[in-house]
Motif scaffolding. Structure first.
Motif, mmCIF file in Angstrom:
data_model
loop_
_atom_site.group_PDB
_atom_site.id
_atom_site.type_symbol
_atom_site.label_atom_id
_atom_site.label_comp_id
_atom_site.label_asym_id
_atom_site.label_seq_id
_atom_site.Cartn_x
_atom_site.Cartn_y
_atom_site.Cartn_z
ATOM 1 N N SER A 35 1.002 -1.119 0.045
ATOM 2 C CA SER A 35 0.003 0.149 0.189
ATOM 3 C C SER A 35 0.965 1.303 -0.118
ATOM 4 C CB SER A 35 -0.927 0.075 1.225
ATOM 5 O OG SER A 35 -0.203 0.007 2.330
ATOM 6 N N ALA A 86 -12.079 7.341 3.230
ATOM 7 C CA ALA A 86 -12.314 6.131 3.738
ATOM 8 C C ALA A 86 -12.783 4.954 2.886
ATOM 9 C CB ALA A 86 -13.140 6.266 4.861
ATOM 10 N N ARG A 87 -13.801 5.604 2.197
ATOM 11 C CA ARG A 87 -14.364 4.398 1.151
ATOM 12 C C ARG A 87 -13.622 4.014 0.231
ATOM 13 N NH1 ARG A 87 -18.932 7.995 1.898
ATOM 14 N NH2 ARG A 87 -18.378 9.283 0.008
ATOM 15 N N ILE A 88 -12.656 4.754 -0.470
ATOM 16 C CA ILE A 88 -11.994 4.592 -1.628
ATOM 17 C C ILE A 88 -10.842 3.519 -0.966
ATOM 18 C CG2 ILE A 88 -9.695 5.399 -2.948
ATOM 19 C CD1 ILE A 88 -12.441 5.962 -4.069
ATOM 20 N N TYR A 89 -10.415 3.975 0.319
ATOM 21 C CA TYR A 89 -9.341 2.662 0.835
ATOM 22 C C TYR A 89 -9.935 1.605 1.843
ATOM 23 C CZ TYR A 89 -5.647 5.876 -0.945
ATOM 24 O OH TYR A 89 -4.792 6.672 -1.798
ATOM 25 N N GLY A 90 -10.998 1.538 1.676
ATOM 26 C CA GLY A 90 -11.696 0.506 2.398
ATOM 27 C C GLY A 90 -11.517 0.504 4.068
ATOM 28 N N LYS A 91 -11.370 1.709 4.558
ATOM 29 C CA LYS A 91 -11.486 1.941 5.933
ATOM 30 C C LYS A 91 -12.672 2.160 6.767
ATOM 31 C CE LYS A 91 -6.886 1.409 5.270
ATOM 32 N NZ LYS A 91 -6.219 0.227 5.779
ATOM 33 N N ASP A 92 -12.675 1.957 7.902
ATOM 34 C CA ASP A 92 -13.834 2.399 8.775
ATOM 35 C C ASP A 92 -13.932 3.854 8.872
ATOM 36 O OD1 ASP A 92 -15.270 3.370 11.298
ATOM 37 O OD2 ASP A 92 -15.080 1.031 11.768
ATOM 38 N N THR A 93 -15.267 4.267 7.925
ATOM 39 C CA THR A 93 -15.625 5.649 7.815
ATOM 40 C C THR A 93 -15.565 6.548 9.087
ATOM 41 O OG1 THR A 93 -16.626 5.085 5.815
ATOM 42 C CG2 THR A 93 -16.841 7.266 6.809
#
Length: 222
Positions: free
Chosen positions: A67, A92-99
Motif C-alpha cells: 500500500s 475512507a470508502r476509497i481505501y476500504g477503511k472504517d469511515t
C-alpha cells in the motif's frame, strides 16, 4: 515492493521536451526509507505522483505489491465543494477503511474546529495541509510518499505531527523528496538519485548525497 517496468515520462516546458524518466526499470524495496535526490527541475515530485498513481506514465507500468500513500503535502486531490468531513468519508470508502473511525481521528488530529464541516474551498493552505496530513496519518500505509512536508502548523501542532509520523515509521517505509540534506539524513537510510531520466539506488544516503553534490558542482563548472 514498488516496481517500475520500462517506465517513461516526459513533459514540455517552453517548447522543449524534458524527460523525468526514460525506459526505466527499477525496484524500490521494502525495509528501506529512501530519499529521492536530484537537481531542481529533474522531476522528483512528478516521479512521486507517478508512484502514487496521480499521474500516468507515457509508457510502461508501475507495479505495487504494497500500500502506497498519496504524496504528503499534496492537497490538490480534495474536492473543494465538499467539506473536510465529506472528503475524509470519501477517502475512507476509497481505501476500504472504517469511515467513522477515520472521521473521528482526522477531526481530532487536524484541529480544524467548525471548519471541518465547511467546504475545503474556504480553507487556507495551512488548513488544507492539516487536513491532508491528518488523513495520511489516519491510514496505515506500507510506503509514505513525502514531498517536502513532514509537519505543518504552529509549534505544538508540528510536535504532534512529528511524533505521530515517527510512530508510523516503525512499521512503514518512506520515499521522501526534500531540498534539505539534514531532513533526508534524519528520515532516510538510503537514496535514489534521479539524473537525466535515470534512477540509481544507493544503500547509504550519505553516498547518494555526496554523488549528487559532486554532480551539481560539475554542472556549475560547465
Amino acid at each position: 515492493m514498488i516496481r517500475l517496468e520500462q517506465v517513461s515520462k516526459s513533459f514540455k516546458f517552453k517548447g522543449k521536451t524534458h524527460h523525468v524518466v526514460r525506459d526505466v526499470s527499477f525496484t524500490i524495496p521494502r525495509g528501506r526509507s529512501v530519499g529521492l535526490i536530484g537537481r531542481n527541475g529533474a522531476g522528483k515530485s512528478t516521479l512521486l505522483r507517478l508512484i502514487a498513481g496521480i499521474a500516468a506514465p507515457d509508457r510502461g507500468q508501475i507495479i505495487k505489491t504494497a500500500s502506497v500513500s498519496w504524496p504528503l503535502g499534496f492537497a490538490g486531490s480534495f474536492h473543494t465543494a465538499l467539506t473536510g468531513e465529506q472528503n475524509v468519508r470519501f477517502v475512507a470508502r476509497i481505501y476500504g477503511k472504517d469511515t467513522e473511525a477515520l472521521v473521528s481521528y482526522v477531526e481530532d488530529f487536524a484541529e480544524l474546529g467548525q471548519h471541518f464541516r465547511r467546504p475545503v474551498g474556504s480553507y487556507s493552505s495551512g488548513m488544507k495541509a492539516r487536513l491532508a496530513f491528518g488523513v495520511s496519518m489516519g491510514i496505515a500505509f506500507d510506503y509514505y510518499l513525502i514531498d517536502e512536508v513532514t509537519a505543518v502548523g504552529d509549534t505544538n501542532f508540528k510536535k504532534k505531527c512529528s511524533m505521530v509520523f515517527h510512530e508510523r515509521l516503525k512499521e512503514s517505509d518512506i520515499v521522501m523528496v526534500s531540498h534539505s540534506a539534514g531532513t533526508l539524513r534524519q528520515f532516510c537510510n538510503s537514496g535514489i538519485l534521479l539524473e537525466d531520466g535515470k534512477l540509481t539506488f544507493y544503500e547509504d544516503i550519505e553516498e547518494a548525497l555526496q554523488i549528487h553534490q559532486s554532480n551539481m558542482a560539475e554542472r556549475t563548472r560547465i
